[in-house]
Write a protein that holds these residues in place. Structure first.
Motif, PDB file in Angstrom:
ATOM      1  N   PRO A   1      -3.106   9.311 -11.635  1.00 21.85           N
ATOM      2  CA  PRO A   1      -4.424   9.467 -12.298  1.00 21.85           C
ATOM      3  C   PRO A   1      -5.283   8.776 -13.401  1.00 21.85           C
ATOM      4  O   PRO A   1      -4.374   8.614 -14.132  1.00 21.85           O
ATOM      5  N   GLY A   2      -6.101   7.361 -13.229  1.00 19.96           N
ATOM      6  CA  GLY A   2      -5.924   6.607 -14.800  1.00 19.96           C
ATOM      7  C   GLY A   2      -5.461   5.658 -14.909  1.00 19.96           C
ATOM      8  O   GLY A   2      -5.620   4.576 -15.091  1.00 19.96           O
ATOM      9  N   ALA A   3      -3.934   5.773 -13.700  1.00 22.51           N
ATOM     10  CA  ALA A   3      -3.360   4.002 -14.400  1.00 22.51           C
ATOM     11  C   ALA A   3      -3.612   3.155 -13.043  1.00 22.51           C
ATOM     12  O   ALA A   3      -4.640   3.639 -12.520  1.00 22.51           O
ATOM     13  N   ARG A   4      -3.231   1.898 -13.653  1.00 24.52           N
ATOM     14  CA  ARG A   4      -3.857   0.730 -12.642  1.00 24.52           C
ATOM     15  C   ARG A   4      -2.615   0.933 -11.244  1.00 24.52           C
ATOM     16  O   ARG A   4      -1.367   1.903 -11.386  1.00 24.52           O
ATOM     17  N   LEU A   5      -2.532   0.874 -10.290  1.00 21.59           N
ATOM     18  CA  LEU A   5      -1.870   1.150  -9.292  1.00 21.59           C
ATOM     19  C   LEU A   5      -1.087   0.181  -8.649  1.00 21.59           C
ATOM     20  O   LEU A   5      -0.986  -1.098  -8.930  1.00 21.59           O
ATOM     21  N   PRO A   6       0.385   1.072  -8.658  1.00 23.28           N
ATOM     22  CA  PRO A   6       1.248  -0.285  -9.082  1.00 23.28           C
ATOM     23  C   PRO A   6       1.464  -1.197  -7.875  1.00 23.28           C
ATOM     24  O   PRO A   6       0.604  -0.500  -6.341  1.00 23.28           O
ATOM     25  N   HIS A   7       2.206  -1.966  -7.999  1.00 25.51           N
ATOM     26  CA  HIS A   7       2.096  -2.799  -6.922  1.00 25.51           C
ATOM     27  C   HIS A   7       3.657  -2.730  -6.225  1.00 25.51           C
ATOM     28  O   HIS A   7       4.949  -2.073  -7.324  1.00 25.51           O
ATOM     29  N   ALA A   8       3.921  -2.519  -4.854  1.00 29.48           N
ATOM     30  CA  ALA A   8       4.530  -2.915  -3.735  1.00 29.48           C
ATOM     31  C   ALA A   8       4.313  -2.924  -3.328  1.00 29.48           C
ATOM     32  O   ALA A   8       2.723  -3.270  -2.956  1.00 29.48           O
ATOM     33  N   TRP A   9       5.454  -4.117  -1.818  1.00 29.39           N
ATOM     34  CA  TRP A   9       5.360  -4.585  -0.815  1.00 29.39           C
ATOM     35  C   TRP A   9       5.081  -3.716   0.077  1.00 29.39           C
ATOM     36  O   TRP A   9       6.251  -2.844   0.166  1.00 29.39           O
ATOM     37  N   LEU A  10       4.870  -4.183   1.378  1.00 31.90           N
ATOM     38  CA  LEU A  10       4.025  -2.958   2.642  1.00 31.90           C
ATOM     39  C   LEU A  10       4.558  -4.199   3.077  1.00 31.90           C
ATOM     40  O   LEU A  10       4.229  -5.079   3.322  1.00 31.90           O
ATOM     41  N   ARG A  11       4.921  -3.584   4.203  1.00 34.18           N
ATOM     42  CA  ARG A  11       4.824  -4.542   5.854  1.00 34.18           C
ATOM     43  C   ARG A  11       3.971  -3.829   7.417  1.00 34.18           C
ATOM     44  O   ARG A  11       3.513  -2.426   7.104  1.00 34.18           O
ATOM     45  N   HIS A  12       2.875  -5.055   7.441  1.00 36.99           N
ATOM     46  CA  HIS A  12       2.041  -4.422   8.641  1.00 36.99           C
ATOM     47  C   HIS A  12       1.914  -5.772   9.631  1.00 36.99           C
ATOM     48  O   HIS A  12       1.795  -6.876   9.300  1.00 36.99           O
ATOM     49  N   ALA A  13       2.393  -5.139  10.887  1.00 35.26           N
ATOM     50  CA  ALA A  13       2.528  -6.221  11.923  1.00 35.26           C
ATOM     51  C   ALA A  13       3.507  -7.358  11.652  1.00 35.26           C
ATOM     52  O   ALA A  13       3.204  -8.220  11.391  1.00 35.26           O
ATOM     53  N   GLY A  14       4.008  -7.806  10.935  1.00 36.43           N
ATOM     54  CA  GLY A  14       5.167  -8.293  10.252  1.00 36.43           C
ATOM     55  C   GLY A  14       4.814  -9.473   9.621  1.00 36.43           C
ATOM     56  O   GLY A  14       5.667 -10.505   8.672  1.00 36.43           O
ATOM     57  N   GLN A  15       3.631  -9.063   8.660  1.00 34.79           N
ATOM     58  CA  GLN A  15       3.721  -8.562   7.069  1.00 34.79           C
ATOM     59  C   GLN A  15       4.275  -8.624   6.391  1.00 34.79           C
ATOM     60  O   GLN A  15       3.756  -7.222   6.322  1.00 34.79           O
ATOM     61  N   ARG A  16       4.208  -9.017   5.015  1.00 38.26           N
ATOM     62  CA  ARG A  16       4.417  -8.764   3.744  1.00 38.26           C
ATOM     63  C   ARG A  16       3.213  -8.497   2.843  1.00 38.26           C
ATOM     64  O   ARG A  16       2.874  -9.780   2.410  1.00 38.26           O
ATOM     65  N   ILE A  17       2.802  -7.352   2.427  1.00 37.76           N
ATOM     66  CA  ILE A  17       1.156  -7.228   2.028  1.00 37.76           C
ATOM     67  C   ILE A  17       2.248  -6.254   0.317  1.00 37.76           C
ATOM     68  O   ILE A  17       2.312  -5.389   0.659  1.00 37.76           O
ATOM     69  N   SER A  18       0.728  -6.962  -0.734  1.00 37.90           N
ATOM     70  CA  SER A  18       1.026  -5.904  -1.865  1.00 37.90           C
ATOM     71  C   SER A  18       0.002  -4.772  -2.034  1.00 37.90           C
ATOM     72  O   SER A  18      -1.087  -4.979  -0.906  1.00 37.90           O
ATOM     73  N   THR A  19       0.477  -3.578  -2.564  1.00 39.07           N
ATOM     74  CA  THR A  19      -0.893  -2.677  -1.664  1.00 39.07           C
ATOM     75  C   THR A  19      -2.489  -3.141  -3.127  1.00 39.07           C
ATOM     76  O   THR A  19      -3.326  -3.075  -2.355  1.00 39.07           O
ATOM     77  N   HIS A  20      -1.908  -4.267  -3.686  1.00 42.31           N
ATOM     78  CA  HIS A  20      -3.033  -4.844  -4.271  1.00 42.31           C
ATOM     79  C   HIS A  20      -4.042  -5.792  -3.411  1.00 42.31           C
ATOM     80  O   HIS A  20      -5.527  -6.371  -3.801  1.00 42.31           O
ATOM     81  N   HIS A  21      -3.550  -6.158  -2.667  1.00 48.89           N
ATOM     82  CA  HIS A  21      -3.806  -7.412  -1.200  1.00 48.89           C
ATOM     83  C   HIS A  21      -5.327  -5.775  -0.666  1.00 48.89           C
ATOM     84  O   HIS A  21      -6.458  -6.303   0.317  1.00 48.89           O
ATOM     85  N   LEU A  22      -4.451  -5.177  -0.645  1.00 44.54           N
ATOM     86  CA  LEU A  22      -5.274  -4.288   0.305  1.00 44.54           C
ATOM     87  C   LEU A  22      -6.851  -3.689  -0.335  1.00 44.54           C
ATOM     88  O   LEU A  22      -7.355  -2.722  -0.036  1.00 44.54           O
ATOM     89  N   LEU A  23      -7.123  -4.435  -1.635  1.00 43.21           N
ATOM     90  CA  LEU A  23      -7.993  -4.309  -2.126  1.00 43.21           C
ATOM     91  C   LEU A  23      -9.175  -4.722  -2.311  1.00 43.21           C
ATOM     92  O   LEU A  23      -8.698  -6.138  -2.784  1.00 43.21           O
ATOM     93  N   THR A  24     -10.375  -4.281  -1.314  1.00 41.75           N
ATOM     94  CA  THR A  24     -11.414  -5.179  -0.997  1.00 41.75           C
ATOM     95  C   THR A  24     -12.771  -5.019  -1.152  1.00 41.75           C
ATOM     96  O   THR A  24     -12.759  -3.850  -1.153  1.00 41.75           O
ATOM     97  N   GLY A  25     -12.893  -5.340  -1.491  1.00 46.74           N
ATOM     98  CA  GLY A  25     -14.813  -5.606  -2.261  1.00 46.74           C
ATOM     99  C   GLY A  25     -15.051  -4.716  -2.932  1.00 46.74           C
ATOM    100  O   GLY A  25     -14.626  -4.692  -4.177  1.00 46.74           O
ATOM    101  N   GLY A  26     -16.400  -3.804  -2.438  1.00 47.05           N
ATOM    102  CA  GLY A  26     -16.403  -2.248  -3.375  1.00 47.05           C
ATOM    103  C   GLY A  26     -15.397  -1.098  -2.878  1.00 47.05           C
ATOM    104  O   GLY A  26     -16.760   0.536  -3.272  1.00 47.05           O
ATOM    105  N   SER A  27     -14.763  -1.321  -2.091  1.00 48.81           N
ATOM    106  CA  SER A  27     -14.476   0.239  -1.291  1.00 48.81           C
ATOM    107  C   SER A  27     -13.423   1.112  -1.925  1.00 48.81           C
ATOM    108  O   SER A  27     -12.334   0.293  -2.767  1.00 48.81           O
ATOM    109  N   PHE A  28     -13.555   2.312  -1.918  1.00 49.56           N
ATOM    110  CA  PHE A  28     -11.792   2.995  -2.727  1.00 49.56           C
ATOM    111  C   PHE A  28     -11.100   2.080  -1.381  1.00 49.56           C
ATOM    112  O   PHE A  28     -11.400   2.606  -0.399  1.00 49.56           O
ATOM    113  N   LEU A  29     -10.562   2.349  -1.871  1.00 49.75           N
ATOM    114  CA  LEU A  29      -8.796   2.621  -1.257  1.00 49.75           C
ATOM    115  C   LEU A  29      -8.056   3.826  -0.788  1.00 49.75           C
ATOM    116  O   LEU A  29      -7.679   4.609  -2.014  1.00 49.75           O
ATOM    117  N   LEU A  30      -7.991   4.563  -0.138  1.00 49.87           N
ATOM    118  CA  LEU A  30      -7.163   5.603   0.167  1.00 49.87           C
ATOM    119  C   LEU A  30      -5.375   5.612   0.908  1.00 49.87           C
ATOM    120  O   LEU A  30      -5.336   4.886   2.065  1.00 49.87           O
TER     121      LEU A  30
END
Length: 613
Positions: A485-514
């Motif tokens: 807690p307090g640290a920057r979200l670590p970057h890692a590559w995830l896979r979804h529907a055949g695509q490679r997506i960074s954890t930071h690509h999941l941050l959208t708008g003003g939403s919290f991310l779980l």
């Protein structure tokens, strides 16, 4: 201003007034628009900066710009990666002495060259290189598209009054020469400390002006003098006729061709303050000084587009918040350009503040959340100022490796520089010793830990998962990712529907991310429930190494630091709000308590594992 004129009755109202249309102010406008918050930006100049100024945008800043939807345009308009890999020190551009036109040192820099792999492990976003003269119009264009009519250039703040319900700003339209009032809920001061701090009585503390910096923006063909195409900065340290070392930065600025074939350049040097300082030098004298330092041939053309002078200090505002007024960027902290930290820190200030204002304005967070801005960002600013000051002085230390002694006889110093490049055992020894001096400059050119490694654990608005804070690299070079807690979200590559997506690509708008583990169905249900009952948007995913819709190759599983039944809650700005190492008996209660803390709702007791409240 005609003081007899009465304020225009057509006053305007806005949730947030932004004072200043530079990098920090424009970032704030973009961020607020992306969060659905209307704002008004006033800037006293008729347009964005005409000076190149700052140009290196680090990975953390590019993550912010990625979230704001402008990163791709910045990469497209900026220097290609092959032109952004090194820092080079040269003895001169021209001249015919035995030590002229020599490479003193060359090293990988700012995530390029040999550093690229290490930086890529830390972020999906490489550094970008685009001077403010081109960056700010790009940001302005996007800000005006997303908030039509919300940017008022050639408008100057002249008065600021606050009451219990808001702030009333008096603004002068410098084109029409009339004043009007703007009523705002909050004010973001992004004006470099020129107006708002004075009106609010906020002082800067630290090291006052100790140098005066001079920047020349020139058009020239330096290709025959510059040895490398990938240098983001060429630092020239030449021996003058009187035996003193003179220094000048030579920075390629593109904008169509880059590297040694750039059409435009920034030339930078400093002077002591006072009678011999920048203010005492007229433009003609400055140009002669620069040509002498670079040892350019007398007939080599150089079209000087502008010359700017500015005081160098190392200061931090005594407070970042004054009631409903909050300071970002140079209004909050000022320091030398060493390490390319200024604009980057200002952009990150605005990003930290925008989501908090949005949540306070829509009632999801308590106004006390705004206290977290100073608590989180002021320690970062202090560290950045300290490093920039030390980096500047450390860059001077390499002169000890040349054997040149300021004040010594010219013939002595010329002999030292000649010996440095001699093909003798003594010359080899001197060059080896000089490399040792230059190696210390990595605190300026590869400080990934400084750029990414700050956290907000001590500010009191994130949870506590019971783990110990990792030991930080005092040089700020190494960065060990983690989801504490307090640290920057670590970057890692995830896979979804055949695509490679960074954890930071999941941050959208003003939403919290779980991000829950593979057995995280209860967390996903809790997030959905809270979104319905509390109105706090939480985007939730269960990530594992199996065959689920979201999986990874093991990197995220290692970085997250929790089991398959645990979870990480991330704030809208990409910093971890809470981590649960294992499953919770009442996940909705645990998640709700973490959100309450992150949004300053109710008592700010530390959120700890268990969730048995």
């Amino acid at each position: 201003m005609n003081s007899s004129r009465r304020p225009d009755p057509a006053d305007r109202h806005t949730p947030v007034l932004i004072v200043g249309g530079g990098g920090s102010g424009l970032t704030a406008s973009l961020a607020l628009s992306g969060l659905g918050v209307s704002s008004l930006l006033v800037e006293r100049h008729p347009g964005t900066s005409t000076l190149p100024k700052a140009h290196l945008l680090n990975a953390r800043t590019m993550e912010v710009f990625g979230q704001l939807g402008v990163a791709d345009d910045i990469y497209r308009e900026g220097a290609p990666p092959q032109n952004c890999g090194a820092m080079v020190w040269l003895s001169s551009l021209g001249g015919d002495a035995p030590y002229d036109r020599k490479v003193l040192h060359r090293t990988s820099a700012y995530g390029g060259g040999e550093l690229a792999e290490r930086y890529a492990r830390a972020s999906a976003y490489p550094h970008a290189n685009l001077g403010q003269r081109w960056l700010e119009p790009l940001l302005r264009r996007h800000a005006e598209e997303r908030g039509p009519g919300q940017l008022l250039f050639h408008h100057e703040l002249v008065g600021l009054d606050e009451d219990a319900d808001g702030v009333t700003a008096t603004v002068r339209d410098r084109t029409a020469d009339r004043t009007f009032r703007i009523r705002a809920g909050y004010v973001i001061a992004a004006d470099g400390g020129k107006t708002v701090s004075r009106l609010r009585g906020i002082r800067m503390t630290g090291t006052p002006t100790f140098l005066e910096w001079i920047n020349l923006h020139v058009r020239a063909d330096f290709s025959q003098f510059i040895p490398y195409d990938d240098a983001v900065v060429n630092r020239v340290s030449s021996l003058s006729d009187d035996g003193t070392l003179e220094h000048c930065g030579v920075v390629p600025m593109g904008p169509r061709r880059w590297g040694r074939h750039s059409e435009e350049w920034t030339l930078m040097f400093s002077r002591p303050p006072g009678a011999e300082g920048a203010a005492a030098l007229d433009d003609e004298t400055i140009v002669k000084m620069v040509r002498r330092t670079l040892k350019l041939p007398d007939d080599h053309p150089m079209d000087v587009r502008s010359i700017s002078r500015w005081p160098v200090e190392g200061t931090v505002a005594e407070r970042f918040r004054s009631g409903r007024v909050l300071l970002v960027g140079d209004a909050a902290h000022r320091h030398p350009p060493s390490g390319a930290l200024g604009l980057n820190t200002g952009v990150q200030d605005a990003h930290n503040l925008a989501w908090k204002l949005a949540h306070v304005l829509d009632g999801r967070a308590e106004p006390a959340l705004l206290d977290s801005y100073e608590a989180e960002r002021r320690p970062v600013a202090e560290r950045v100022v300290e490093r920039a000051l030390y980096s500047l002085f450390n860059q001077i230390a390499f002169t000890s490796g040349t054997g040149v002694v300021q004040g010594a006889r010219p013939e002595w110093n010329r002999a030292q520089m000649t010996a440095l490049f001699s093909d003798t055992p003594d010359g080899a020894t001197r060059r080896a010793v000089q490399r040792e001096y230059f190696a210390t400059n990595r605190i300026t050119t590869e400080h990934l830990g400084l750029e990414m490694g700050y956290d907000y654990a001590d500010a009191g608005f994130v949870g506590d998962d019971g783990t110990e804070r990792p030991v930080q690299d005092p040089l700020g070079l190494e960065y060990v990712q983690g989801a504490r807690p307090g640290a920057r979200l670590p970057h890692a590559w995830l896979r979804h529907a055949g695509q490679r997506i960074s954890t930071h690509h999941l941050l959208t708008g003003g939403s919290f991310l779980l991000l829950a583990g593979s057995a995280g169905a209860p967390w996903l249900a809790a997030a959905e429930k809270l979104a319905d009952t509390c109105g706090v948007p939480v985007t939730a995913y269960a990530v594992g190494t199996g065959d689920g819709p979201w999986d990874d190759d093991g990197a995220w599983t290692e970085l997250r630091g929790h089991g398959d039944e645990g979870a990480v809650l991330v704030r809208p700005d990409g910093h971890v709000a809470m981590r649960w190492l294992a499953g919770q008996v009442r996940p909705a209660a645990a998640l709700g308590a973490a959100l309450d803390l992150a949004l300053a709702r109710g008592a700010r007791a530390a959120v700890r594992p268990g969730g048995r409240d």
